[in-house]
Scaffold this active site. Structure first.
Site, PDB file in Angstrom:
ATOM      1  N   GLU A 188      -0.562  -8.512 -16.859  1.00 12.68           N
ATOM      2  CA  GLU A 188      -0.875  -7.422 -17.792  1.00 12.68           C
ATOM      3  C   GLU A 188      -1.488  -6.231 -17.053  1.00 12.68           C
ATOM      4  OE1 GLU A 188      -4.005  -7.982 -20.684  1.00 12.68           O
ATOM      5  OE2 GLU A 188      -3.161  -6.454 -22.016  1.00 12.68           O
TER       6      GLU A 188
ATOM      7  N   THR B 114      -5.008  18.330 -12.472  1.00 12.00           N
ATOM      8  CA  THR B 114      -3.866  18.573 -13.354  1.00 12.00           C
ATOM      9  C   THR B 114      -4.151  17.826 -14.655  1.00 12.00           C
ATOM     10  OG1 THR B 114      -2.490  18.564 -11.378  1.00 12.00           O
ATOM     11  CG2 THR B 114      -1.340  18.460 -13.498  1.00 12.00           C
TER      12      THR B 114
ATOM     13  N   TYR C 229     -13.118   5.450   1.880  1.00 16.96           N
ATOM     14  CA  TYR C 229     -14.167   4.990   2.795  1.00 16.96           C
ATOM     15  C   TYR C 229     -13.936   5.616   4.160  1.00 16.96           C
ATOM     16  CZ  TYR C 229     -10.238   1.829   3.379  1.00 16.96           C
ATOM     17  OH  TYR C 229      -8.973   1.336   3.531  1.00 16.96           O
TER      18      TYR C 229
ATOM     19  N   THR D 234       0.841  -1.194   0.000  1.00 19.03           N
ATOM     20  CA  THR D 234       0.000   0.000   0.000  1.00 19.03           C
ATOM     21  C   THR D 234       0.876   1.244   0.000  1.00 19.03           C
ATOM     22  OG1 THR D 234      -1.932   0.989   1.047  1.00 19.03           O
ATOM     23  CG2 THR D 234      -0.340  -0.023   2.537  1.00 19.03           C
TER      24      THR D 234
ATOM     25  N   ASN E 229      -9.067  15.352 -14.457  1.00 20.42           N
ATOM     26  CA  ASN E 229      -8.176  15.529 -13.313  1.00 20.42           C
ATOM     27  C   ASN E 229      -7.852  17.010 -13.141  1.00 20.42           C
ATOM     28  OD1 ASN E 229      -6.562  14.351 -11.208  1.00 20.42           O
ATOM     29  ND2 ASN E 229      -4.763  14.941 -12.374  1.00 20.42           N
TER      30      ASN E 229
ATOM     31  N   LYS F 223      -2.129  14.961 -16.738  1.00 20.75           N
ATOM     32  CA  LYS F 223      -2.068  13.562 -16.282  1.00 20.75           C
ATOM     33  C   LYS F 223      -3.234  12.758 -16.872  1.00 20.75           C
ATOM     34  CE  LYS F 223      -0.067  14.575 -11.769  1.00 20.75           C
ATOM     35  NZ  LYS F 223      -0.358  14.482 -10.334  1.00 20.75           N
TER      36      LYS F 223
ATOM     37  N   ASP G 146      -6.531  -3.824  -7.500  1.00 17.73           N
ATOM     38  CA  ASP G 146      -7.410  -2.686  -7.159  1.00 17.73           C
ATOM     39  C   ASP G 146      -8.549  -2.546  -8.176  1.00 17.73           C
ATOM     40  OD1 ASP G 146      -6.178  -1.832  -4.830  1.00 17.73           O
ATOM     41  OD2 ASP G 146      -4.781  -0.513  -5.880  1.00 17.73           O
TER      42      ASP G 146
ATOM     43  N   LYS H 297       3.523   1.385  -4.005  1.00 20.05           N
ATOM     44  CA  LYS H 297       2.999   0.586  -5.123  1.00 20.05           C
ATOM     45  C   LYS H 297       3.878   0.697  -6.366  1.00 20.05           C
ATOM     46  CE  LYS H 297      -1.806   0.546  -3.605  1.00 20.05           C
ATOM     47  NZ  LYS H 297      -3.209   0.811  -3.928  1.00 20.05           N
TER      48      LYS H 297
HETATM   49  P1  NDP Z   1      -2.632   9.721  -5.575  1.00 20.56           P
HETATM   50  O1  NDP Z   1      -1.945  10.569  -4.584  1.00 20.56           O
HETATM   51  O2  NDP Z   1      -1.831   8.864  -6.489  1.00 20.56           O
HETATM   52  O3  NDP Z   1      -3.551  10.662  -6.541  1.00 20.56           O
HETATM   53  C1  NDP Z   1      -4.372  11.649  -5.976  1.00 20.56           C
HETATM   54  C2  NDP Z   1      -5.340  12.197  -7.037  1.00 20.56           C
HETATM   55  O4  NDP Z   1      -6.268  13.064  -6.373  1.00 20.56           O
HETATM   56  C3  NDP Z   1      -4.677  13.036  -8.125  1.00 20.56           C
HETATM   57  O5  NDP Z   1      -5.383  12.831  -9.321  1.00 20.56           O
HETATM   58  C4  NDP Z   1      -4.870  14.467  -7.594  1.00 20.56           C
HETATM   59  O6  NDP Z   1      -4.902  15.448  -8.613  1.00 20.56           O
HETATM   60  C5  NDP Z   1      -6.257  14.359  -6.994  1.00 20.56           C
HETATM   61  N1  NDP Z   1      -6.553  15.352  -5.956  1.00 20.56           N
HETATM   62  C6  NDP Z   1      -5.989  15.441  -4.726  1.00 20.56           C
HETATM   63  N2  NDP Z   1      -6.550  16.450  -4.023  1.00 20.56           N
HETATM   64  C7  NDP Z   1      -7.493  17.009  -4.833  1.00 20.56           C
HETATM   65  C8  NDP Z   1      -8.409  18.081  -4.684  1.00 20.56           C
HETATM   66  N3  NDP Z   1      -8.470  18.778  -3.557  1.00 20.56           N
HETATM   67  N4  NDP Z   1      -9.243  18.366  -5.712  1.00 20.56           N
HETATM   68  C9  NDP Z   1      -9.187  17.659  -6.859  1.00 20.56           C
HETATM   69  N5  NDP Z   1      -8.334  16.621  -7.076  1.00 20.56           N
HETATM   70  C10 NDP Z   1      -7.493  16.311  -6.057  1.00 20.56           C
HETATM   71  O7  NDP Z   1      -3.686   8.858  -4.733  1.00 20.56           O
HETATM   72  P2  NDP Z   1      -4.300   7.442  -5.125  1.00 20.56           P
HETATM   73  O8  NDP Z   1      -4.671   7.488  -6.564  1.00 20.56           O
HETATM   74  O9  NDP Z   1      -3.418   6.348  -4.661  1.00 20.56           O
HETATM   75  O10 NDP Z   1      -5.613   7.368  -4.193  1.00 20.56           O
HETATM   76  C11 NDP Z   1      -6.776   8.114  -4.492  1.00 20.56           C
HETATM   77  C12 NDP Z   1      -7.900   7.746  -3.542  1.00 20.56           C
HETATM   78  O11 NDP Z   1      -8.316   6.405  -3.737  1.00 20.56           O
HETATM   79  C13 NDP Z   1      -7.505   7.862  -2.049  1.00 20.56           C
HETATM   80  O12 NDP Z   1      -8.587   8.474  -1.360  1.00 20.56           O
HETATM   81  C14 NDP Z   1      -7.329   6.430  -1.620  1.00 20.56           C
HETATM   82  O13 NDP Z   1      -7.603   6.269  -0.233  1.00 20.56           O
HETATM   83  C15 NDP Z   1      -8.381   5.730  -2.484  1.00 20.56           C
HETATM   84  N6  NDP Z   1      -8.101   4.295  -2.706  1.00 20.56           N
HETATM   85  C16 NDP Z   1      -9.017   3.389  -2.264  1.00 20.56           C
HETATM   86  C17 NDP Z   1      -8.824   2.033  -2.459  1.00 20.56           C
HETATM   87  C18 NDP Z   1      -9.841   1.063  -1.961  1.00 20.56           C
HETATM   88  O14 NDP Z   1      -9.556  -0.150  -1.954  1.00 20.56           O
HETATM   89  N7  NDP Z   1     -11.028   1.503  -1.591  1.00 20.56           N
HETATM   90  C19 NDP Z   1      -7.624   1.518  -3.141  1.00 20.56           C
HETATM   91  C20 NDP Z   1      -6.722   2.556  -3.601  1.00 20.56           C
HETATM   92  C21 NDP Z   1      -6.967   3.894  -3.362  1.00 20.56           C
HETATM   93  P3  NDP Z   1      -3.535  16.130  -9.163  1.00 20.56           P
HETATM   94  O15 NDP Z   1      -2.969  15.176 -10.151  1.00 20.56           O
HETATM   95  O16 NDP Z   1      -3.991  17.403  -9.741  1.00 20.56           O
HETATM   96  O17 NDP Z   1      -2.642  16.313  -7.960  1.00 20.56           O
END
Ligand code: NDP
Length: 271
Positions: free
Chosen positions: A78, A153, A217, A62, A151, A156, A102, A66
């Site tokens: 894949e 940004t 969650y 986690t 997104n 990305k 995931d 990752k």
């Molecule tokens: P990352 O840090 O890799 O990515 C975060 C993303 O959120 C980016 O796209 C970022 O945008 C965006 N972001 C962050 N803050 C904001 C904001 N205030 N407004 C708009 N966009 C925002 O995180 P992960 O992808 O690893 O995780 C994302 C979510 O998924 C987390 O909440 C995590 O807990 C959840 N998750 C849940 C799982 C489950 O099993 N239920 C499994 C994996 C993840 P930018 O690129 O612009 O920074």
């Protein structure tokens, strides 16, 4: 000695994985031990090799490792290769096999637990981080009408469109593009909920009978789910089912036995 498994992360004390895998083991009669391992931020590979030397058979990975797990794997599935992120490692015959469960966890939660068929649906995926990258291929494999990714940004999101365009109908759109567009399934894959906020999306984004899904969650509904509810959405879900389903897929990879997920999801929700 029991077969050893672990979840490796930093921080790790909050992880539900040991609890979930203990429930799976009990339910399926499998003899195994699953623990939580805190890896120092600069020593993920050392932690993995140490665990292998102590008889580790497999590990979940986690935040924030990752990507490093993807690099450490000697062989990739894949879906892990496409995601460029690994959450499941299997140690076998001197190999480290990397997988990503995931995405299939999300798809199983939506299609089996929430009984929403994704075929021919318009899906909006908000966020372009690691979690988002992991779910794109399994979502496209459900043959939706379209998968739109947006997104904060935008670059990305565009990069993900380019990476996955040969797998299905995927478009990147900027957040200000949705004035008159709506979607059947809207998935929040941002970490905005951690800051108790949500992406800047218009109310019209939810089609009639839409599903609003937040990967995060928590005990209370997230800011995104509250916004969806205020926008008239009745079908809401957080990511607890995804968490249990991705764990079940890892369990299946390691033990070749598929645990029942519904009672475990119900138990976690009640706790
Ligand atoms: P990352 O840090 O890799 O990515 C975060 C993303 O959120 C980016 O796209 C970022 O945008 C965006 N972001 C962050 N803050 C904001 C904001 N205030 N407004 C708009 N966009 C925002 O995180 P992960 O992808 O690893 O995780 C994302 C979510 O998924 C987390 O909440 C995590 O807990 C959840 N998750 C849940 C799982 C489950 O099993 N239920 C499994 C994996 C993840 P930018 O690129 O612009 O920074």
């Amino acid at each position: 000695m029991l077969d050893q498994y672990a979840v490796i992360g930093n921080p790790i004390s909050h992880s539900q994985s040991p609890h979930i895998h203990a429930l799976f083991a009990q339910q399926t009669g499998q003899s195994l031990q699953y623990s939580a391992l805190l890896a120092p931020l600069d020593s993920f590979p050392i932690t993995v090799f140490d665990f292998i030397n102590k008889g580790g058979r497999g590990a979940n990975v986690t935040l924030p490792f990752k990507l490093q797990a993807h690099q450490l794997a000697t062989r990739l599935t894949e879906r892990a290769s496409c995601a460029q992120a690994v959450n499941t490692l299997t140690f076998e015959n001197n190999e480290i096999i990397g997988d990503n469960t995931d995405g299939i966890g999300l798809v199983h939660d939506i299609t089996r637990n929430l009984t929403v068929n994704l075929a021919s649906k318009r899906i909006l995926l908000i966020g372009a981080g690691g979690a988002s990258r992991g779910v794109i291929l399994p979502l496209l494999q459900q043959k939706p009408l379209s998968l739109t990714i947006t997104n904060r940004t935008f670059d990305k999101a565009e990069a993900l469109q380019q990476q996955f365009q040969s797998y299905g109908n995927i478009h990147a759109r900027s957040l200000d593009h949705f004035i008159d567009q709506s979607f059947d399934v809207v998935i929040n894959a941002t970490s905005a909920s951690l800051q108790n906020t949500f992406p800047d999306i218009p109310v019209n984004i939810f089609a009639v009978d839409a599903l609003a899904y937040d990967m995060m969650y928590s005990k209370e509904p997230t800011a995104f789910l509250k916004f969806a509810q205020q926008s008239g959405v009745n079908h809401l879900s957080d990511g607890i089912g995804m968490l249990v389903e991705q764990a079940a897929e890892s369990f299946y990879i390691w033990r070749n036995v598929r645990p029942e997920t519904k009672p475990v999801i119900a138990l976690l929700k009640s706790q």
